[in-house]
Design a protein around this motif. Sequence first.
Motif, PDB file in Angstrom:
ATOM      1  N   MET A 161       0.814  -1.207   0.000  1.00  9.64           N
ATOM      2  CA  MET A 161       0.000   0.000   0.000  1.00  9.64           C
ATOM      3  C   MET A 161       0.850   1.260   0.000  1.00  9.64           C
ATOM      4  O   MET A 161       0.605   2.195  -0.760  1.00  9.64           O
ATOM      5  CB  MET A 161      -0.935   0.006   1.211  1.00  9.64           C
ATOM      6  N   TRP A 162       1.866   1.286   0.862  1.00  5.49           N
ATOM      7  CA  TRP A 162       2.706   2.477   0.942  1.00  5.49           C
ATOM      8  C   TRP A 162       3.543   2.661  -0.311  1.00  5.49           C
ATOM      9  O   TRP A 162       3.767   3.801  -0.754  1.00  5.49           O
ATOM     10  CB  TRP A 162       3.590   2.410   2.194  1.00  5.49           C
TER      11      TRP A 162
ATOM     12  N   GLN B  91       2.586   1.812  -3.316  1.00  9.25           N
ATOM     13  CA  GLN B  91       1.667   2.305  -4.344  1.00  9.25           C
ATOM     14  C   GLN B  91       1.264   3.752  -4.075  1.00  9.25           C
ATOM     15  O   GLN B  91       1.149   4.553  -5.012  1.00  9.25           O
ATOM     16  CB  GLN B  91       0.454   1.387  -4.429  1.00  9.25           C
ATOM     17  N   MET B  92       1.046   4.108  -2.812  1.00 14.05           N
ATOM     18  CA  MET B  92       0.743   5.504  -2.492  1.00 14.05           C
ATOM     19  C   MET B  92       1.900   6.410  -2.886  1.00 14.05           C
ATOM     20  O   MET B  92       1.690   7.523  -3.378  1.00 14.05           O
ATOM     21  CB  MET B  92       0.436   5.653  -1.004  1.00 14.05           C
ATOM     22  N   SER B  93       3.110   5.928  -2.657  1.00 13.27           N
ATOM     23  CA  SER B  93       4.301   6.728  -2.973  1.00 13.27           C
ATOM     24  C   SER B  93       4.491   6.939  -4.469  1.00 13.27           C
ATOM     25  O   SER B  93       5.214   7.852  -4.882  1.00 13.27           O
ATOM     26  CB  SER B  93       5.552   6.065  -2.392  1.00 13.27           C
TER      27      SER B  93
ATOM     28  N   THR C 261      -0.685   6.064  -6.717  1.00 13.14           N
ATOM     29  CA  THR C 261      -1.943   5.328  -6.753  1.00 13.14           C
ATOM     30  C   THR C 261      -2.853   5.822  -5.644  1.00 13.14           C
ATOM     31  O   THR C 261      -2.420   6.024  -4.512  1.00 13.14           O
ATOM     32  CB  THR C 261      -1.695   3.814  -6.566  1.00 13.14           C
ATOM     33  N   ILE C 262      -4.140   6.019  -5.969  1.00 12.30           N
ATOM     34  CA  ILE C 262      -5.106   6.469  -4.978  1.00 12.30           C
ATOM     35  C   ILE C 262      -6.269   5.489  -4.923  1.00 12.30           C
ATOM     36  O   ILE C 262      -6.376   4.575  -5.733  1.00 12.30           O
ATOM     37  CB  ILE C 262      -5.622   7.895  -5.282  1.00 12.30           C
TER      38      ILE C 262
ATOM     39  N   LEU D  17      -6.910   3.131  -2.739  1.00 18.99           N
ATOM     40  CA  LEU D  17      -6.381   1.785  -2.536  1.00 18.99           C
ATOM     41  C   LEU D  17      -7.297   0.967  -1.636  1.00 18.99           C
ATOM     42  O   LEU D  17      -7.881   1.485  -0.684  1.00 18.99           O
ATOM     43  CB  LEU D  17      -5.008   1.865  -1.883  1.00 18.99           C
TER      44      LEU D  17
END
Length: 319
Positions: free
Chosen positions: A227-228, A230-232, A235-236, A238
């Motif tokens: 998750m982190w 992809q957030m970095s 990506t939103i 999630l």
Amino acid sequence: MSTANELRLSILEFVHIYNGTTATESLQNMTEMVQLAEQWGFNRSAHTRTIRVGSGGVMLPNHSPLKVMENFTLLEGLYPGRVDLGIGRASGTDARTMWALLRSQALMEVNDFPEQLDTLLSFFARNFKENHPFSHIHPPGDRSMVPDMFMLGSSEGGLQFALEKGLGFVFAAHLAPQRAIPMLKAYRSNFKPSSYLAEPQSMLAMIVITAETAEEAKYIAGPAELMWAQMSTGTINLTFPTPEEAKSHKYTPHEELARERNKDRFVIGSVGQVAEQLRQMAKASLVDEIMIADFYPNQESRKKGHKLLAKELGVLQGK
């Protein structure tokens, strides 16, 4: 400042909605978790008898100071002497959501946090100057009904407000891990007693995932790491992946780079490894308390992880 034997633990509860669960089930999971946390000796949560309650973060730019004061005065009336108010100076959200919260695009461009904080503190203290436009507003309650207040921070800005007002300070190490120890040491060194605190009170918040073995901990930490990453990389929206989904995920080169850069955001390992790392971090940062940002992938793993850690650090109560 706490010694290793006095280190307190708390949980920052995000009420994650896991795959296959509903919002109602997530709230039920939260209630079960915090009641167990109280039994095990943790220091902060809700739906309990003795553990502290409140909010890990009210992002003040999104709210009216008067409304925040009324809400927390009510909480203080319900749970006297057990309420915490964590105050954030950022919106903590995207521009459209901030617009919806503020009901005004013009206010999105206004940086009036110092004034908001002064207003909030004056409402609690009921000490506006006579010529202040709010001096004749008389909210319910009295000046004894004040929660314990903490400035939140991941940079020098939150630190300076905590020092200026004499408030507690919580550093979000999962947002800025390299700054955590210097900022928390600076808070401890420069704090001056205030009407809110006679002595400094500080907490280190970070993502902690543990299990009986390092291998198991690595497996259950997979969803949070994914998750982190992809957030970095932008990506939103999630969803929380399962451990199996995270294990089978093929990281893109950008995600792999982000995962490597994110390593310091996490404390992952066997319970013995994690407990020792937290003791060392608490000693280095001079904090009173470690707040665990809860990113376990499901209810069972987090119940097990929190109990193991409470036992290892000597705070476990009950069975």
